[in-house]
Design a protein around this motif. Structure first.
Motif, PDB file in Angstrom:
ATOM      1  N   ALA A  20     -16.933 -22.228   7.402  1.00 11.76           N
ATOM      2  CA  ALA A  20     -17.066 -23.153   8.345  1.00 11.76           C
ATOM      3  C   ALA A  20     -15.802 -24.162   8.610  1.00 11.76           C
ATOM      4  O   ALA A  20     -15.496 -24.340   9.516  1.00 11.76           O
ATOM      5  CB  ALA A  20     -18.373 -24.052   8.068  1.00 11.76           C
ATOM      6  N   SER A  21     -15.647 -24.944   7.356  1.00 15.26           N
ATOM      7  CA  SER A  21     -14.673 -25.885   7.467  1.00 15.26           C
ATOM      8  C   SER A  21     -13.424 -25.633   6.339  1.00 15.26           C
ATOM      9  O   SER A  21     -12.767 -24.783   6.341  1.00 15.26           O
ATOM     10  CB  SER A  21     -15.277 -27.219   7.608  1.00 15.26           C
TER      11      SER A  21
ATOM     12  N   THR B  68     -28.564 -27.191  -5.147  1.00 18.46           N
ATOM     13  CA  THR B  68     -28.239 -28.814  -5.416  1.00 18.46           C
ATOM     14  C   THR B  68     -26.885 -29.030  -4.427  1.00 18.46           C
ATOM     15  O   THR B  68     -26.147 -28.322  -4.275  1.00 18.46           O
ATOM     16  CB  THR B  68     -27.581 -28.905  -6.764  1.00 18.46           C
ATOM     17  N   TYR B  69     -27.306 -29.724  -3.650  1.00 14.17           N
ATOM     18  CA  TYR B  69     -26.359 -30.250  -2.386  1.00 14.17           C
ATOM     19  C   TYR B  69     -25.603 -31.489  -2.667  1.00 14.17           C
ATOM     20  O   TYR B  69     -26.258 -32.375  -3.201  1.00 14.17           O
ATOM     21  CB  TYR B  69     -27.063 -30.349  -0.987  1.00 14.17           C
TER      22      TYR B  69
ATOM     23  N   ASP C 258     -17.750 -28.143   3.252  1.00 16.01           N
ATOM     24  CA  ASP C 258     -17.140 -29.160   3.781  1.00 16.01           C
ATOM     25  C   ASP C 258     -16.172 -29.864   2.533  1.00 16.01           C
ATOM     26  O   ASP C 258     -16.692 -29.866   1.389  1.00 16.01           O
ATOM     27  CB  ASP C 258     -17.924 -30.264   4.350  1.00 16.01           C
ATOM     28  N   GLY C 259     -15.041 -30.158   3.039  1.00 13.79           N
ATOM     29  CA  GLY C 259     -14.124 -30.913   1.878  1.00 13.79           C
ATOM     30  C   GLY C 259     -13.645 -31.985   2.464  1.00 13.79           C
ATOM     31  O   GLY C 259     -13.231 -32.025   3.769  1.00 13.79           O
TER      32      GLY C 259
ATOM     33  N   ILE D 138     -23.966 -26.516  -3.525  1.00 17.63           N
ATOM     34  CA  ILE D 138     -23.225 -26.334  -2.329  1.00 17.63           C
ATOM     35  C   ILE D 138     -22.718 -27.757  -1.850  1.00 17.63           C
ATOM     36  O   ILE D 138     -23.452 -28.510  -2.031  1.00 17.63           O
ATOM     37  CB  ILE D 138     -24.340 -26.075  -1.135  1.00 17.63           C
ATOM     38  N   PHE D 139     -21.255 -27.713  -1.298  1.00 17.80           N
ATOM     39  CA  PHE D 139     -20.764 -28.810  -0.873  1.00 17.80           C
ATOM     40  C   PHE D 139     -20.843 -28.812   0.549  1.00 17.80           C
ATOM     41  O   PHE D 139     -20.182 -27.931   1.145  1.00 17.80           O
ATOM     42  CB  PHE D 139     -19.301 -28.794  -1.348  1.00 17.80           C
ATOM     43  N   ARG D 140     -21.519 -29.693   1.152  1.00 15.04           N
ATOM     44  CA  ARG D 140     -21.508 -29.857   2.734  1.00 15.04           C
ATOM     45  C   ARG D 140     -21.517 -31.244   3.222  1.00 15.04           C
ATOM     46  O   ARG D 140     -21.516 -32.356   2.380  1.00 15.04           O
ATOM     47  CB  ARG D 140     -23.225 -29.287   2.810  1.00 15.04           C
TER      48      ARG D 140
END
Length: 247
Positions: free
Chosen positions: A80-81, A26-27, A52-53, A7-9
């Motif tokens: 979300a974003s 895995t964050y 998020d990016g 997960i990209f956060r």
């Protein structure tokens, strides 16, 4: 190294809050160009979630990059974003969009990238939000009107005011102060109401993504032929060399 879920956060949801809803992932920090492919090579995940990016001065996650991962049968969720933006653009190819912001992008309720952009602290300070997102403001003002905290007239004026602010300078208090003279009673009421009633749509959609990933009931039946390009080839080779050198 292997992780079933990546997960990209960043500022949309704190790591502590995210782990309450999905603790077996895995964050990673907000994704920039190449990060999703690098995570695919490094962790060999079954699922990647993009919340998020990076953007502006740093290249954002590339459409071609996501298409390549989809062609490799990786499930890609977005919300979300940056995730909502990319999902709205690539859901026809199998990217799975989640949440109200994704829905609003796909149905033309909102269009601009700045709707989800905010100023935030660096990684060392946990990506804490330092400005207010337009998508959150819009939902909050609608709730305030529904609860008769503000009039429809003031809601429209506030939305216009915030929309015309640079995203790094969007703060609830700025708009309240701007209209305090002409709408004294309403702005006073809004100021008192906000701390307990703000809608955090980005956070809510990020949670929805994590819960959706946890259930993992989606099957991607959308097949397409991935077309390679010299630009994608060069990026892929550069990342492969980088990973090879680090092992």
């Amino acid at each position: 190294m292997q992780s079933d879920i990546v997960i990209f956060r960043g500022p949309s949801i704190s790591i502590e809050e995210a782990q309450k809803h999905l603790n077996n992932a895995t964050y990673l920090p907000p994704a920039m160009q190449g990060d999703m492919y690098q995570a695919y090579k490094k962790y060999k995940p079954r699922i990647i979630g993009l919340i998020d990016g990076n953007f502006e001065r740093i290249p954002s996650p590339w459409h071609k990059e996501i298409l390549y991962l989809l062609s490799q049968n990786i499930k890609i969720f977005g919300a979300a974003s940056m995730g909502a933006l990319r999902a709205a653009e690539l859901d026809n190819f199998g990217m799975i969009g989640v949440g109200e912001i994704y829905h609003d992008y796909t149905h033309g309720v909102i269009e601009d990238d700045d709707e989800v952009a905010i100023l935030h602290s660096p990684q060392e300070l946990g990506y804490k939000p330092l400005s207010d997102a337009m998508v959150d403001i819009r939902k909050t003002l609608q709730k305030a009107e529904n609860e008769t905290i503000i009039s429809s007239e003031l809601k429209v004026k506030l939305n216009y005011f915030y929309k015309n602010c640079f995203y790094k300078e969007r703060f609830y208090d700025t708009g309240i102060r701007h209209f305090a003279k002409d709408y004294k009673s309403e702005t006073n009421g809004l100021r008192k109401w906000l701390p307990f009633n703000k809608i955090e749509q980005k956070k809510e959609d990020a949670i929805s993504l994590l819960k959706t990933v946890q259930l993992d009931q989606y099957t991607n039946n959308k097949k397409f032929e991935f077309e390679n390009t010299i630009y994608w080839h060069n990026l892929k080779v550069a990342i492969d060399k980088k990973l090879s050198a680090s092992t």
